[in-house]
Design an enzyme around this catalytic site. Structure first.
Site, PDB file in Angstrom:
ATOM      1  N   THR A   1       3.517  60.498 -16.814  1.00 51.51           N
ATOM      2  CA  THR A   1       2.302  59.718 -17.021  1.00 51.51           C
ATOM      3  C   THR A   1       1.105  60.626 -17.267  1.00 51.51           C
ATOM      4  O   THR A   1       0.100  60.186 -17.835  1.00 51.51           O
ATOM      5  CB  THR A   1       2.047  58.801 -15.811  1.00 51.51           C
TER       6      THR A   1
ATOM      7  N   TYR B   1      13.279  63.173  -8.762  1.00 50.56           N
ATOM      8  CA  TYR B   1      12.845  62.047  -9.594  1.00 50.56           C
ATOM      9  C   TYR B   1      14.035  61.608 -10.442  1.00 50.56           C
ATOM     10  O   TYR B   1      14.428  62.292 -11.378  1.00 50.56           O
ATOM     11  CB  TYR B   1      11.658  62.462 -10.453  1.00 50.56           C
TER      12      TYR B   1
ATOM     13  N   LYS C   1      12.045  59.905  -5.787  1.00 46.64           N
ATOM     14  CA  LYS C   1      11.355  58.863  -6.540  1.00 46.64           C
ATOM     15  C   LYS C   1      12.417  58.131  -7.358  1.00 46.64           C
ATOM     16  O   LYS C   1      13.048  58.705  -8.240  1.00 46.64           O
ATOM     17  CB  LYS C   1      10.280  59.458  -7.455  1.00 46.64           C
TER      18      LYS C   1
ATOM     19  N   VAL D   1       5.490  55.566  -5.824  1.00 43.15           N
ATOM     20  CA  VAL D   1       4.837  56.437  -6.800  1.00 43.15           C
ATOM     21  C   VAL D   1       4.588  55.548  -8.002  1.00 43.15           C
ATOM     22  O   VAL D   1       5.516  55.185  -8.736  1.00 43.15           O
ATOM     23  CB  VAL D   1       5.699  57.649  -7.173  1.00 43.15           C
TER      24      VAL D   1
END
EC number: 4.3.3.7
Length: 299
Positions: free
Chosen positions: A54, A142, A170, A210
């Site tokens: 992001t 992640y 995550k 998150v």
């Protein structure tokens, strides 16, 4: 009803994966990044992910990543966990970024599954272990097979959890069954990485989020989490349902694109995108306004 007991939360509970503001000519907007970081922490974030997807990490240089970590630490590092995204599909490069983040003062590392080269599970285990061995910082895995092409299997997660510095995951796998087993067997602090599944993941043992939509609805995410922790399932569900238009609208196209548009609508630092990402069309912007308004976001 007594609050629900939860595992340790090494990075807090509500974290936003922050965009990287750019100036009109496409350069880093350091002042904008610091102002946005302060705004997000003021809104209720316990931590921020810097240099994640992001944050347009595929199109920022290593030097720019270092600048961003340092700038955000200067702005909010005494009030929030600053977690640096350091994952690439090259283990050596990821280690270099991890060491640079540690040197800059980051509080933790986010390591995404290597993408495109599709390593086997043993390669994933060695990759993440090498990153965790390279610094003294805690690591959040992640798991996002939709982008990386490869899931981190439950058995691999369980083995990685034995490493003293791999402390969290995550989860953007979108599989509540696998998440349930991995949470139960690994003992890792589990963070939802898919905003639409924030509440369902809490119900199977996640400790926090998150988030991308945290750019615009952090107080609501905090209220949802608090309701869940206090055993008020009805209130948590009501908040989740009120936010459905936001969850939907912010991901009608690539999330960085809509997030920067939403921030611009609110007069917050964002700036242009770097190719291959492109700005929303006027029609898409109008739809985003409708979605955000339906979810109670003030523009």
């Amino acid at each position: 009803m007594a609050p629900i007991s939860t595992p340790q939360t090494p990075f807090g509970r509500v974290l936003t994966a922050m965009v990287t503001p750019f100036t009109a000519d496409g350069a880093l907007d350091i002042d904008g990044a610091q102002r946005l970081a302060a705004h997000l922490v003021d809104a209720g974030n316990d931590g921020l992910i810097i240099n994640g997807t992001t944050g347009e990490s595929p199109t920022t240089s290593d030097a720019e990543k270092d600048q961003l970590v340092r700038a955000v630490l200067e702005a909010v590092g005494d009030r929030a966990q600053v977690v640096a995204g350091i994952g690439t599909n090259d283990t050596r490069h990821s280690i270099e970024l991890a060491r640079a983040a540690e040197h800059a003062g980051a509080h933790g590392l986010l390591a995404v599954t290597p993408y495109y080269n599709k390593p086997p599970q043993d390669g994933l285990r060695r990759h993440f272990s090498a990153i965790a061995d390279a610094t003294e910082l805690p690591v959040m895995l992640y798991d996002i097979p939709g982008r990386s092409g490869v899931p981190i299997d439950t058995e691999t997660i369980v083995r990685l959890a034995e490493h003293p510095r791999i402390v969290a995951n995550k989860d953007a796998k979108g599989d509540l069954g696998r998440a349930s087993w991995a949470i139960a067997r690994s003992g890792l602090a589990w963070y939802s990485g898919d905003d639409m599944l924030n509440l369902p993941l809490l119900s199977v043992g996640a400790v926090g989020f998150v988030s991308v939509v945290g750019h615009v609805v952090t107080p609501e995410l905090r209220a949802l989490l608090d309701a869940h922790l206090n055993g008020d399932a009805q209130k948590a569900t009501e908040i989740h349902q009120r936010l459905l238009p936001v969850f939907t609208g912010m991901f009608r196209t690539q999330g960085v694109i809509t997030t920067k548009a939403a921030l611009a609508l609110q007069g917050l630092p964002s700036g242009p995108l770097r190719l291959p990402l492109v700005e929303l069309s006027p029609e898409e912007t109008d739809q985003l306004k409708i979605d955000l308004a339906a979810g109670g976001v003030q523009l």
